[in-house]
Design an enzyme around this catalytic site. Structure first.
Site, PDB file in Angstrom:
ATOM      1  CB  CYS A 126      -0.912  -0.037   1.231  1.00 14.42           C
ATOM      2  SG  CYS A 126      -1.985   1.382   1.373  1.00 14.42           S
ATOM      3  CB  CYS A 148      -0.566   2.456   3.989  1.00 13.53           C
ATOM      4  SG  CYS A 148      -2.089   1.861   3.286  1.00 13.53           S
ATOM      5  CG  ASP A 149       3.178   1.069   4.438  1.00  6.99           C
ATOM      6  OD1 ASP A 149       2.653   1.547   5.472  1.00  6.99           O
ATOM      7  OD2 ASP A 149       3.011  -0.104   4.081  1.00  6.99           O
TER       8      ASP A 149
HETATM    9  C1  FAD Z   1      -0.058  -4.121   4.955  1.00  5.65           C
HETATM   10  C2  FAD Z   1      -1.209  -3.129   4.915  1.00  5.65           C
HETATM   11  C3  FAD Z   1      -1.037  -1.878   5.453  1.00  5.65           C
HETATM   12  C4  FAD Z   1      -2.085  -0.953   5.423  1.00  5.65           C
HETATM   13  N1  FAD Z   1      -1.881   0.278   5.974  1.00  5.65           N
HETATM   14  C5  FAD Z   1      -2.891   1.178   5.987  1.00  5.65           C
HETATM   15  C6  FAD Z   1      -2.698   2.456   6.562  1.00  5.65           C
HETATM   16  O1  FAD Z   1      -1.618   2.799   7.044  1.00  5.65           O
HETATM   17  N2  FAD Z   1      -3.754   3.318   6.554  1.00  5.65           N
HETATM   18  C7  FAD Z   1      -4.964   2.976   6.008  1.00  5.65           C
HETATM   19  O2  FAD Z   1      -5.889   3.794   6.066  1.00  5.65           O
HETATM   20  N3  FAD Z   1      -5.170   1.765   5.450  1.00  5.65           N
HETATM   21  C8  FAD Z   1      -4.168   0.857   5.422  1.00  5.65           C
HETATM   22  N4  FAD Z   1      -4.339  -0.359   4.829  1.00  5.65           N
HETATM   23  C9  FAD Z   1      -5.653  -0.658   4.206  1.00  5.65           C
HETATM   24  C10 FAD Z   1      -6.658  -1.087   5.311  1.00  5.65           C
HETATM   25  O3  FAD Z   1      -6.071  -2.082   6.123  1.00  5.65           O
HETATM   26  C11 FAD Z   1      -7.945  -1.603   4.674  1.00  5.65           C
HETATM   27  O4  FAD Z   1      -8.483  -0.616   3.832  1.00  5.65           O
HETATM   28  C12 FAD Z   1      -8.971  -1.990   5.749  1.00  5.65           C
HETATM   29  O5  FAD Z   1      -8.425  -2.981   6.607  1.00  5.65           O
HETATM   30  C13 FAD Z   1     -10.254  -2.505   5.143  1.00  5.65           C
HETATM   31  O6  FAD Z   1     -11.096  -2.910   6.178  1.00  5.65           O
HETATM   32  P1  FAD Z   1     -12.255  -3.981   5.930  1.00  5.65           P
HETATM   33  O7  FAD Z   1     -12.913  -4.150   7.241  1.00  5.65           O
HETATM   34  O8  FAD Z   1     -13.060  -3.590   4.773  1.00  5.65           O
HETATM   35  O9  FAD Z   1     -11.518  -5.320   5.484  1.00  5.65           O
HETATM   36  P2  FAD Z   1     -10.437  -6.247   6.207  1.00  5.65           P
HETATM   37  O10 FAD Z   1      -9.518  -5.474   7.060  1.00  5.65           O
HETATM   38  O11 FAD Z   1      -9.877  -7.059   5.088  1.00  5.65           O
HETATM   39  O12 FAD Z   1     -11.311  -7.193   7.158  1.00  5.65           O
HETATM   40  C14 FAD Z   1     -12.190  -8.143   6.648  1.00  5.65           C
HETATM   41  C15 FAD Z   1     -12.405  -9.219   7.692  1.00  5.65           C
HETATM   42  O13 FAD Z   1     -13.443 -10.087   7.245  1.00  5.65           O
HETATM   43  C16 FAD Z   1     -13.091 -11.435   7.489  1.00  5.65           C
HETATM   44  N5  FAD Z   1     -13.854 -12.277   6.575  1.00  5.65           N
HETATM   45  C17 FAD Z   1     -13.705 -12.397   5.237  1.00  5.65           C
HETATM   46  N6  FAD Z   1     -14.649 -13.218   4.723  1.00  5.65           N
HETATM   47  C18 FAD Z   1     -15.416 -13.615   5.776  1.00  5.65           C
HETATM   48  C19 FAD Z   1     -16.548 -14.484   5.894  1.00  5.65           C
HETATM   49  N7  FAD Z   1     -17.082 -15.109   4.833  1.00  5.65           N
HETATM   50  N8  FAD Z   1     -17.069 -14.702   7.126  1.00  5.65           N
HETATM   51  C20 FAD Z   1     -16.527 -14.081   8.208  1.00  5.65           C
HETATM   52  N9  FAD Z   1     -15.460 -13.265   8.161  1.00  5.65           N
HETATM   53  C21 FAD Z   1     -14.915 -13.015   6.951  1.00  5.65           C
HETATM   54  C22 FAD Z   1     -11.579 -11.449   7.289  1.00  5.65           C
HETATM   55  O14 FAD Z   1     -11.000 -12.562   7.949  1.00  5.65           O
HETATM   56  C23 FAD Z   1     -11.183 -10.104   7.905  1.00  5.65           C
HETATM   57  O15 FAD Z   1     -10.934 -10.224   9.288  1.00  5.65           O
HETATM   58  C24 FAD Z   1      -3.330  -1.299   4.838  1.00  5.65           C
HETATM   59  C25 FAD Z   1      -3.504  -2.581   4.286  1.00  5.65           C
HETATM   60  C26 FAD Z   1      -2.455  -3.477   4.316  1.00  5.65           C
HETATM   61  C27 FAD Z   1      -2.663  -4.871   3.737  1.00  5.65           C
END
Ligand code: FAD
Length: 308
Positions: free
Chosen positions: A131, A134-135
Site C-alpha cells: 500500500c 499507507c507506507d
Molecule cells: C499491509 C497493509 C497496510 C495498510 N496500511 C494502511 C494504513 O496505514 N492506513 C490505512 O488507512 N489503510 C491501510 N491499509 C488498508 C486497510 O487495512 C484496509 O483498507 C482496511 O483494513 C479494510 O477494512 P475492511 O474491514 O473492509 O476489510 P479487512 O480489514 O480485510 O477485514 C475483513 C475481515 O473479514 C473477514 N472475513 C472475510 N470473509 C469472511 C466471511 N465469509 N465470514 C466471516 N469473516 C470473513 C476477514 O478474515 C477479515 O478479518 C493497509 C492494508 C495493508 C494490507
C-alpha cells in the site's frame, strides 16, 4: 433472531457493530480468522485522523473494546458453510449451527496478491509494502521499486515519486497494461525508471530490505537492484467469491454497491474494501461501517412501520 448479522470483524465490520449496538440493534458478528483484518500487523498507521502513529495492533484492540466488548456483542469464530439471504429472514450456517437475522452486513474485505518470491514474507512491514498510500511516507529520500504493470502500479509509482529519490517500476512484460495516460504521465517523471521484461526473484536484506534480485525473462540475465523498499501492486482479491451467485459484483469482483452500501438484495448491505470504491483505506472502511449500519437501521424501521 438477531436484528443484524455482521460478517467480518475488520475495521468496516467492527465499526458497523459500534453503530448497530449504539442504535440498540441486537447484533451478531462472525469472523472466519482473527478479528482486526488486514491492518493488524502494520507497525505504524500515519493517516488515520487524530491517531497519528498508532500501530495496527493497538488500533484493532481499541476498536474491538469500543465496538464489541463494551456492548458484550455476541461473537462467533467460524467459516460459513451455507447461507440464504433471499427472504425476510436471513440465515447463515456455521458448522451445525444456524443463525437467523433480519439484516446482514457483509464486511469481508480484500486480500493483496503476492509476488510469491523468496524474502517477501520475511520483509513484510520491513520494506515490503502492499500500500503506497499507507507506507510511502516512510521512504522519503530513498530508492524504492514498484512491482506491477496495471493502473495501481503506475499510480503508486507516481505517488512515491513525490517522496522517493528514485522509483523503479518493474514489470514482467515489455509494455504496461495501465491506461496510456497513466503510463505517459508516470514515464515523464525524471525519477521513475521502468524495468521491463523483469521479475523479482528474491527480496534481500538483513533487518530491512536492501536490494532485489531481478531476472530478465527474455534473456535470463540476473541483476541486483539496490532499493530500501518494494511496493507490490500486482492486484487485490476482494473476498466476495462465496456470495457472487446471489449478490451483484462489478467486473473486478467487488460488491456492486454505491455509497449507501445497499446491494441488490433487500436487507443485505456491504461495507469496506469488498465494495466497489475509489480508495481502500481504514477511513473509508470505517465510513462504510457507519453507513451500512445506519441503512440497516432504516430498513428495520421501515419494515416495522409496514408490520404495524
Ligand atoms: C499491509 C497493509 C497496510 C495498510 N496500511 C494502511 C494504513 O496505514 N492506513 C490505512 O488507512 N489503510 C491501510 N491499509 C488498508 C486497510 O487495512 C484496509 O483498507 C482496511 O483494513 C479494510 O477494512 P475492511 O474491514 O473492509 O476489510 P479487512 O480489514 O480485510 O477485514 C475483513 C475481515 O473479514 C473477514 N472475513 C472475510 N470473509 C469472511 C466471511 N465469509 N465470514 C466471516 N469473516 C470473513 C476477514 O478474515 C477479515 O478479518 C493497509 C492494508 C495493508 C494490507
Amino acid at each position: 433472531m438477531y436484528d443484524v448479522i455482521i460478517l467480518g470483524a475488520g475495521t468496516a465490520g467492527m465499526t458497523a457493530a459500534l453503530y448497530t449496538n449504539r442504535a440498540g440493534l441486537s447484533t451478531l458478528i462472525v469472523e472466519q480468522e482473527l478479528y482486526g483484518g488486514q491492518i493488524i500487523n502494520t507497525p505504524e498507521i500515519e493517516n488515520y485522523p487524530a491517531l497519528p502513529g498508532v500501530s495496527g495492533f493497538d488500533f484493532v484492540q481499541n476498536l474491538y473494546q469500543q465496538a464489541v466488548e463494551a456492548f458484550q456483542t455476541e461473537f462467533v469464530f467460524g467459516t460459513l458453510t451455507s447461507f440464504d439471504f433471499q427472504g425476510d429472514v436471513k440465515k447463515i450456517t456455521i458448522g451445525d449451527q444456524t443463525y437467523e437475522s433480519k439484516t446482514v452486513i457483509i464486511a469481508s474485505g480484500a486480500k493483496h496478491k503476492k509476488i510469491g518470491c523468496a524474502g517477501e514474507e520475511t520483509f513484510q512491514g520491513k520494506g515490503v509494502s502492499y500500500c503506497a498510500t499507507c507506507d510511502g511516507a516512510f521512504f522519503k529520500g530513498k530508492e524504492v521499486a514498484v512491482v506491477g504493470g496495471g493502473n495501481t502500479a503506475l499510480q503508486d509509482a507516481k505517488y512515491l515519486s513525490r517522496y522517493c529519490s528514485r522509483v523503479y517500476l518493474i514489470h514482467r512484460r515489455d509494455q504496461f497494461r495501465a491506461a496510456q495516460i497513466e503510463v505517459e504521465d508516470a514515464l515523464s517523471r525524471d525519477n521513475i525508471m521502468p524495468v521491463y521484461d523483469s521479475v523479482v526473484e528474491e527480496i534481500q536484506g538483513e533487518q530491512t530490505v536492501s536490494s532485489l534480485k531481478i531476472k530478465n525473462v527474455k534473456n535470463g540475465t540476473e541483476s541486483i537492484l539496490p532499493v530500501n523498499g518494494v511496493f507490490v501492486a500486482v492486484g487485490l482479491n476482494p473476498q466476495t467469491e462465496l456470495f457472487r451467485d446471489s449478490i451483484a459484483v462489478d467486473e473486478n469482483g467487488y460488491f456492486d454497491a454505491e455509497e449507501d452500501c445497499k446491494t441488490n438484495l433487500p436487507g443485505v448491505f456491504v461495507a469496506g474494501d469488498a465494495r466497489r470504491k475509489p480508495l481502500r483505506q481504514l477511513i473509508t472502511a470505517a465510513a462504510d461501517g457507519a453507513v451500512s449500519a445506519e441503512m440497516a437501521r432504516e430498513y428495520l424501521d421501515s419494515r416495522n412501520e409496514k408490520e404495524k
